[in-house]
Motif scaffolding. Structure first.
Motif, mmCIF file in Angstrom:
data_model
loop_
_atom_site.group_PDB
_atom_site.id
_atom_site.type_symbol
_atom_site.label_atom_id
_atom_site.label_comp_id
_atom_site.label_asym_id
_atom_site.label_seq_id
_atom_site.Cartn_x
_atom_site.Cartn_y
_atom_site.Cartn_z
ATOM 1 N N LYS A 1 38.609 -7.419 -17.825
ATOM 2 C CA LYS A 1 37.698 -8.504 -17.485
ATOM 3 C C LYS A 1 38.395 -9.642 -16.739
ATOM 4 O O LYS A 1 37.736 -10.461 -16.089
ATOM 5 C CB LYS A 1 37.012 -9.042 -18.746
ATOM 6 N N ARG A 2 39.720 -9.704 -16.814
ATOM 7 C CA ARG A 2 40.451 -10.750 -16.092
ATOM 8 C C ARG A 2 40.667 -10.385 -14.624
ATOM 9 O O ARG A 2 40.957 -11.255 -13.808
ATOM 10 C CB ARG A 2 41.800 -11.022 -16.767
ATOM 11 N N ARG B 1 36.131 -6.669 -13.277
ATOM 12 C CA ARG B 1 35.474 -7.492 -14.309
ATOM 13 C C ARG B 1 34.012 -7.127 -14.552
ATOM 14 O O ARG B 1 33.477 -7.365 -15.637
ATOM 15 C CB ARG B 1 35.581 -8.978 -13.944
ATOM 16 N N SER C 1 40.176 -7.059 -22.386
ATOM 17 C CA SER C 1 40.491 -8.407 -21.904
ATOM 18 C C SER C 1 41.191 -8.362 -20.554
ATOM 19 O O SER C 1 40.891 -9.160 -19.655
ATOM 20 C CB SER C 1 41.374 -9.143 -22.918
ATOM 21 N N HIS C 2 42.118 -7.412 -20.389
ATOM 22 C CA HIS C 2 42.814 -7.251 -19.107
ATOM 23 C C HIS C 2 41.826 -6.824 -18.015
ATOM 24 O O HIS C 2 41.890 -7.310 -16.882
ATOM 25 C CB HIS C 2 43.918 -6.205 -19.230
ATOM 26 N N PHE D 1 40.473 -3.888 -27.595
ATOM 27 C CA PHE D 1 40.147 -5.288 -27.332
ATOM 28 C C PHE D 1 41.070 -5.872 -26.252
ATOM 29 O O PHE D 1 40.611 -6.542 -25.323
ATOM 30 C CB PHE D 1 40.280 -6.115 -28.605
ATOM 31 N N GLU D 2 42.366 -5.608 -26.390
ATOM 32 C CA GLU D 2 43.334 -6.137 -25.416
ATOM 33 C C GLU D 2 43.115 -5.497 -24.048
ATOM 34 O O GLU D 2 43.192 -6.170 -23.015
ATOM 35 C CB GLU D 2 44.760 -5.877 -25.908
ATOM 36 N N ALA E 1 35.013 -9.599 -26.067
ATOM 37 C CA ALA E 1 36.000 -9.004 -25.166
ATOM 38 C C ALA E 1 35.361 -8.452 -23.900
ATOM 39 O O ALA E 1 36.061 -8.030 -22.979
ATOM 40 C CB ALA E 1 36.760 -7.885 -25.884
ATOM 41 N N ARG F 1 33.673 -9.557 -31.971
ATOM 42 C CA ARG F 1 34.920 -9.541 -31.210
ATOM 43 C C ARG F 1 34.820 -8.567 -30.033
ATOM 44 O O ARG F 1 35.346 -8.821 -28.958
ATOM 45 C CB ARG F 1 36.086 -9.143 -32.118
#
Length: 211
Positions: free
Chosen positions: A71-72, A77, A68-69, A64-65, A100, A96
């Motif tokens: 997609k940022r 992305r 997130s990185h 998940f983390e 993400a 979740r």
């Protein structure tokens, strides 16, 4: 000439990576291993990938983390992410994953044929995308050089035909996914349609007289 697509495999267990390589080897693409979220992010700094297969449960930075990185970052992305998990998850856990940025969520043990088929869709779309970009760049150079002749028109026609073929393929896939009971079906279809819509807009902008 379009090179083989790269597929990023992220899992902290070597045996899982080996199993994924065995399943996806039939696609004849370039498979890149990463044994952690940190390694995955490092690989994404320099290489372009058609799709990422990302294990959810990893020590340190979990799936998940990591997602997130990814997609940022502007560079990464839009890369599709398929989550793989051995966790017996409920609806909240699945949500979740999609929150993400995942386009699909597959529980282990999974059907090798199904996984290979899903990955091949994104590989095919990536390959068509690369072909269209290469030909669009060539056409743009010709137009900038004042070559508004049949050469440019021929290339534009070929680009339009290739894109139409991709659009037909995605339309058929969307209809197929519409009847699926999988939670990720709608997400996958929407992702594919957004990518093709962007390509169509870029192509139309190259037509003579386009503003």
């Amino acid at each position: 000439m379009v090179q083989k697509a790269k597929i990023l495999l992220v899992d902290d267990r070597p045996e899982n990576l080996l199993a994924l390589e065995a399943i996806l080897s039939a696609l004849d693409q370039t498979l890149v291993r990463a044994s952690s979220g940190e390694e995955a992010l490092k690989a994404l700094l320099t290489d372009d990938f058609a799709v990422i297969l990302l294990d959810v449960q990893m020590p340190g930075m979990d799936g998940f983390e990591t997602a997130s990185h990814i997609k940022r970052r502007e560079r990464t992305r839009d890369i599709p992410i398929i989550f793989l998990t051995a966790i017996n998850h409920g609806p909240h856990h699945t949500f979740r994953g999609y929150a993400a940025g995942a386009v699909d969520y597959i529980s282990k043990p999974f059907d090798p044929w199904v996984l290979r088929a899903k990955v091949s869709v994104f590989v095919d779309l990536y390959t068509k995308n690369c072909q269209l970009k290469e030909q669009a760049a060539l056409l743009r150079l010709q137009l900038e050089a004042g070559e508004q002749s049949s050469i440019g028109g021929g290339l534009l026609g070929e680009l339009s035909a290739r894109l139409a073929s991709a659009e037909e393929q995605v339309e058929a896939l969307t209809k197929q996914l519409a009847g699926s009971s999988e939670a990720g079906a709608a997400v996958t279809a929407a992702h594919l349609e957004r990518k093709l819509s962007s390509l169509r807009q870029a192509l139309e902008a190259l037509r003579p007289g386009a503003s």
